[in-house]
Design an enzyme around this catalytic site. Structure first.
Site, PDB file in Angstrom:
ATOM      1  N   HIS A  76      -1.945   9.611  -4.034  1.00  0.00           N
ATOM      2  CA  HIS A  76      -1.719   9.405  -2.600  1.00  0.00           C
ATOM      3  C   HIS A  76      -0.331   8.816  -2.392  1.00  0.00           C
ATOM      4  O   HIS A  76       0.135   7.985  -3.182  1.00  0.00           O
ATOM      5  CB  HIS A  76      -2.801   8.524  -1.974  1.00  0.00           C
ATOM      6  CG  HIS A  76      -2.865   7.115  -2.466  1.00  0.00           C
ATOM      7  ND1 HIS A  76      -2.025   6.118  -1.999  1.00  0.00           N
ATOM      8  CD2 HIS A  76      -3.670   6.514  -3.375  1.00  0.00           C
ATOM      9  CE1 HIS A  76      -2.319   4.976  -2.590  1.00  0.00           C
ATOM     10  NE2 HIS A  76      -3.304   5.185  -3.443  1.00  0.00           N
ATOM     11  N   ASP A  78       0.741   7.247   0.534  1.00  0.00           N
ATOM     12  CA  ASP A  78       0.835   6.111   1.463  1.00  0.00           C
ATOM     13  C   ASP A  78       0.611   4.798   0.725  1.00  0.00           C
ATOM     14  O   ASP A  78       0.030   4.757  -0.366  1.00  0.00           O
ATOM     15  CB  ASP A  78      -0.154   6.256   2.619  1.00  0.00           C
ATOM     16  CG  ASP A  78      -1.614   6.270   2.163  1.00  0.00           C
ATOM     17  OD1 ASP A  78      -1.918   6.939   1.155  1.00  0.00           O
ATOM     18  OD2 ASP A  78      -2.450   5.613   2.807  1.00  0.00           O
ATOM     19  N   GLU A 140      -4.632   7.813   2.275  1.00  0.00           N
ATOM     20  CA  GLU A 140      -5.716   7.372   1.394  1.00  0.00           C
ATOM     21  C   GLU A 140      -6.093   5.926   1.681  1.00  0.00           C
ATOM     22  O   GLU A 140      -7.286   5.582   1.687  1.00  0.00           O
ATOM     23  CB  GLU A 140      -5.273   7.517  -0.065  1.00  0.00           C
ATOM     24  CG  GLU A 140      -6.367   7.246  -1.095  1.00  0.00           C
ATOM     25  CD  GLU A 140      -6.447   5.791  -1.542  1.00  0.00           C
ATOM     26  OE1 GLU A 140      -7.391   5.452  -2.291  1.00  0.00           O
ATOM     27  OE2 GLU A 140      -5.575   4.986  -1.163  1.00  0.00           O
ATOM     28  N   GLU A 168      -4.675   6.869 -10.185  1.00  0.00           N
ATOM     29  CA  GLU A 168      -4.726   5.477  -9.727  1.00  0.00           C
ATOM     30  C   GLU A 168      -4.510   4.538 -10.920  1.00  0.00           C
ATOM     31  O   GLU A 168      -4.759   4.903 -12.073  1.00  0.00           O
ATOM     32  CB  GLU A 168      -6.080   5.178  -9.082  1.00  0.00           C
ATOM     33  CG  GLU A 168      -6.312   5.872  -7.754  1.00  0.00           C
ATOM     34  CD  GLU A 168      -5.728   5.120  -6.570  1.00  0.00           C
ATOM     35  OE1 GLU A 168      -5.018   4.121  -6.779  1.00  0.00           O
ATOM     36  OE2 GLU A 168      -5.993   5.544  -5.425  1.00  0.00           O
ATOM     37  N   HIS A 361      -1.168  -3.918  -4.032  1.00  0.00           N
ATOM     38  CA  HIS A 361      -1.368  -4.623  -2.745  1.00  0.00           C
ATOM     39  C   HIS A 361      -0.872  -6.063  -2.772  1.00  0.00           C
ATOM     40  O   HIS A 361      -1.046  -6.785  -1.791  1.00  0.00           O
ATOM     41  CB  HIS A 361      -2.840  -4.604  -2.306  1.00  0.00           C
ATOM     42  CG  HIS A 361      -3.415  -3.245  -2.106  1.00  0.00           C
ATOM     43  ND1 HIS A 361      -4.599  -3.026  -1.420  1.00  0.00           N
ATOM     44  CD2 HIS A 361      -2.990  -2.008  -2.484  1.00  0.00           C
ATOM     45  CE1 HIS A 361      -4.875  -1.733  -1.399  1.00  0.00           C
ATOM     46  NE2 HIS A 361      -3.903  -1.092  -2.048  1.00  0.00           N
TER      47      HIS A 361
END
Length: 389
Positions: A76, A78, A140, A168, A361
């Site tokens: 993904h 984003d 995503e 991922e 994150h």
């Protein structure tokens, strides 16, 4: 592949991709066009599938046209925002320091995408008896919305890949399961009144609180009664309320309230059945509310539904990922991915990519150069493979 760092081209491309601000609230087209142009220089055509207002796009490309349907390398594009986080480097700077590439999305998951694209020429020249597909999606992070359009586009075009590797961050250990993520909004309409006249009102906050209590009861029941699925950090399904809003003043019985909640269901559980329990309980409260005011009641909205994923250590794609990653074990991951959507589309899938979710994150997100190097070795092995197992 004996090396202590990724190739200069792979690292350069990773830094370039980190430099694009693709927070989900923004367009990802600049990044998508960068990859499209990179592939076009090699003579590879890209299929773009857009969101409704054409501000975002997925990219799908095949390296090895004419070969039997092959393996998808999926990522993904984003990222999550960094507002309010204490970064010591520019989140879009692509800083390389102390054996790490820093930046938003470095681990999640632009490092993987860049490594795949940097090896496009190798895949084109490969003698492998299968094609390699790139599948890079939008949105995503906010609900796996883009990949649904990508998968639908593949189906409409008659493209039937044999396997999918979702890159991922798993520290290059193949992951064969994760929980689902199902999020909902509950909006409660009551009837306002002066707080001295409560019998003439329907208190939206109090009605919402009853349903919040039911969600909490369900969470406790999962922890107490649900059969364990060992290997997950939390080996049972969970439920939690994340936001609650309501009321305008202390002396006004609130007309409106809203809360948001989620279920993270085991691959062996059913989140939609959990949601149905919440809806039915709310509906059981409405007759008493509507005796006071007919317009009162509950309304539910779906925020996102990301299915759980359950693969197998015996799947060909898992055995391929184990071999290419040089690993002897598989793992389970706590976070959601697009893997369940590919699996539900009939494509055997595994999750395996560079970096750790512990860095994703976070402020000063990074992926180590050692992990990017291992991902490069994975790509080289894929190009040399003579089968998908």
């Amino acid at each position: 592949m004996a090396a202590s760092a990724p190739s200069p081209r792979a690292l350069e491309l990773a830094r370039t991709l980190v430099g694009f601000n693709t927070v989900s609230a923004h367009s990802n087209l600049a990044l998508i066009h960068c990859i499209r142009d990179e592939l076009a220089r090699l003579g590879v055509k890209s299929r773009l599938s857009y969101n409704a207002d054409r501000t975002k796009a997925n990219l799908f490309a095949t390296l090895g046209e004419g070969k039997p349907a092959g393996v998808i390398l999926s990522g993904h594009t984003d990222t999550v925002p960094w507002d309010g986080q204490a970064w010591s480097v520019d989140p879009l700077g692509g800083v390389v320091r102390d054996g790490r590439l820093y930046g938003r999305g470095a681990a999640d998951m632009k490092g993987f995408i860049a490594t795949a694209v940097a090896h496009a020429k190798l895949f084109l020249e490969s003698d492998a008896p299968f094609a390699v597909h790139f599948a890079f999606s939008y949105d995503e992070e906010i609900g796996c919305f883009g990949v649904r359009e990508l998968i639908a586009d593949l189906r409409d075009a008659g493209i039937r890949p044999l396997a999918c590797i979702v890159g991922e961050p798993t520290s290059m250990v193949p992951a064969i399961a994760h929980k689902g993520v199902y999020r909902y909004r509950c909006c409660v309409r009551g009837k306002e009144a002066h707080s001295s006249l409560t019998p003439r009102s329907v208190n939206a906050i109090e009605m919402a609180a009853r349903v919040v209590g039911r969600v909490r009861d369900m969470a406790e029941r999962f922890e107490r009664e649900e059969p364990r699925y060992e290997g997950f950090d939390v080996p049972f399904s969970t439920a939690s309320v994340g936001q609650f809003h309501g009321g305008i003043a202390d002396n006004v019985v609130p007309r409106d309230a809203e809360f948001r909640y989620e279920f993270r269901d085991l691959p062996t559980a059913d989140a939609r059945a959990m949601q149905q329990q919440v809806v039915e309980y709310a509906q059981s409260l409405e007759p008493a509310m509507q005796r006071v005011a007919p317009e009162t009641g509950f309304r539910f909205e779906t925020i996102c539904e990301i299915p759980s994923f359950l693969g197998s250590a015996d799947d060909d794609v898992t055995r391929l990922a184990l071999r290419l990653a040089g690993e002897q074990r598989t793992t389970l991951v706590a976070f959601g991915t697009e893997a369940g959507l590919f699996k539900n589309a009939g494509i055997p899938t595994v999750v395996c990519g560079p970096g750790s979710i512990e860095q994703a994150h976070q402020p000063d997100e990074y992926v180590s150069l050692e992990q990017l190097m291992r991902c490069e070795a994975f790509m080289h092995g894929l190009a040399r493979s003579n089968s998908l197992a």
